[in-house]
Design a protein around this motif. Structure first.
Motif, PDB file in Angstrom:
ATOM      1  N   ALA A 130      -8.250   3.082   7.955  1.00 18.21           N
ATOM      2  CA  ALA A 130      -8.502   1.893   7.135  1.00 18.21           C
ATOM      3  C   ALA A 130      -7.641   1.919   5.882  1.00 18.21           C
ATOM      4  O   ALA A 130      -7.040   0.894   5.511  1.00 18.21           O
ATOM      5  N   LEU A 131      -7.552   3.049   5.239  1.00 18.70           N
ATOM      6  CA  LEU A 131      -6.728   3.170   4.032  1.00 18.70           C
ATOM      7  C   LEU A 131      -5.255   2.944   4.350  1.00 18.70           C
ATOM      8  O   LEU A 131      -4.544   2.262   3.607  1.00 18.70           O
ATOM      9  N   SER A 132      -4.775   3.480   5.472  1.00 17.54           N
ATOM     10  CA  SER A 132      -3.387   3.268   5.892  1.00 17.54           C
ATOM     11  C   SER A 132      -3.113   1.797   6.170  1.00 17.54           C
ATOM     12  O   SER A 132      -2.055   1.272   5.810  1.00 17.54           O
ATOM     13  N   MET A 133      -4.041   1.123   6.807  1.00 17.86           N
ATOM     14  CA  MET A 133      -3.881  -0.298   7.128  1.00 17.86           C
ATOM     15  C   MET A 133      -3.784  -1.132   5.849  1.00 17.86           C
ATOM     16  O   MET A 133      -2.892  -1.977   5.727  1.00 17.86           O
ATOM     17  N   VAL A 134      -4.637  -0.916   4.895  1.00 17.17           N
ATOM     18  CA  VAL A 134      -4.624  -1.679   3.645  1.00 17.17           C
ATOM     19  C   VAL A 134      -3.349  -1.372   2.861  1.00 17.17           C
ATOM     20  O   VAL A 134      -2.693  -2.277   2.322  1.00 17.17           O
ATOM     21  N   THR A 135      -2.955  -0.106   2.794  1.00 16.33           N
ATOM     22  CA  THR A 135      -1.742   0.272   2.080  1.00 16.33           C
ATOM     23  C   THR A 135      -0.507  -0.332   2.745  1.00 16.33           C
ATOM     24  O   THR A 135       0.372  -0.888   2.066  1.00 16.33           O
ATOM     25  N   TYR A 137      -0.279  -3.032   4.665  1.00 12.37           N
ATOM     26  CA  TYR A 137      -0.268  -4.477   4.476  1.00 12.37           C
ATOM     27  C   TYR A 137       0.145  -4.825   3.045  1.00 12.37           C
ATOM     28  O   TYR A 137       0.892  -5.786   2.827  1.00 12.37           O
ATOM     29  N   SER A 138      -0.304  -4.065   2.083  1.00 14.17           N
ATOM     30  CA  SER A 138       0.083  -4.308   0.686  1.00 14.17           C
ATOM     31  C   SER A 138       1.576  -4.128   0.497  1.00 14.17           C
ATOM     32  O   SER A 138       2.233  -4.934  -0.170  1.00 14.17           O
ATOM     33  N   ARG A 141       3.441  -7.112   2.177  1.00 12.00           N
ATOM     34  CA  ARG A 141       3.374  -8.334   1.362  1.00 12.00           C
ATOM     35  C   ARG A 141       4.274  -8.238   0.137  1.00 12.00           C
ATOM     36  O   ARG A 141       4.870  -9.227  -0.274  1.00 12.00           O
TER      37      ARG A 141
END
Length: 154
Positions: A130-135, A137-138, A141
């Motif tokens: 989950a942390l890898s996915m959010v990082t 995507y950030s 973007r």
């Protein structure tokens, strides 16, 4: 003496207090520091103490050695260890005068207890994903999405 109780729902029984009374006049206590005295050892009084939880209708049975540490409230620096061997207990006779089905204690050497390693590893992997996915995507973007000046739009 063992004091038994049931869980609030009544589905299990357990031992919540153990009382051991012994006289220091006995031959086994000849070098005891309190001669001629009767000692009463028990589980700690502040107790959130639950021993041997067992379903009602079954008898707790253990073929390995169990130990319970007891203390004397009158002499706080004096403790005793109660060793139980081939222990079997059922406080509430369920539908008959004989012991119910055996509820055997788990042996730590055979892995009878539940290991918490697998849930910890799976949870850690899920948190990392989950942390890898959010990082990721950030970062995507930040570099790839065209920045728009909203104040110039009409």
């Amino acid at each position: 003496m063992f004091a038994h109780s049931q869980t609030p729902g009544g589905e299990r029984w357990y031992i919540y207090n153990v009382l051991l009374e012994c006289s220091s006049n006995e031959k086994e206590f000849e070098h005891f520091r309190f001669p001629g005295r009767t000692l009463r050892f028990s589980t700690p009084p502040d107790n959130s103490f639950v021993l041997f939880p067992t379903p009602v209708g079954q008898a707790f049975t253990c073929h390995r050695d169990l130990s319970i540490e007891l203390e004397d409230p009158d002499t706080p620096d004096t403790t005793a260890i109660l060793l139980l061997r081939e222990f079997k207990s059922e406080p509430f006779m369920f539908k008959s005068e004989s012991y119910g089905q055996d509820h055997v204690c788990s042996d730590p050497r055979t892995g009878g207890g539940r290991s918490e390693a697998a849930p910890f590893i799976v949870g850690s992997m899920l948190a990392f994903a989950a942390l890898s996915m959010v990082t990721g995507y950030s970062i995507y973007r930040y570099f790839k999405i065209k920045k728009v000046q909203y104040d110039t739009m009409e």
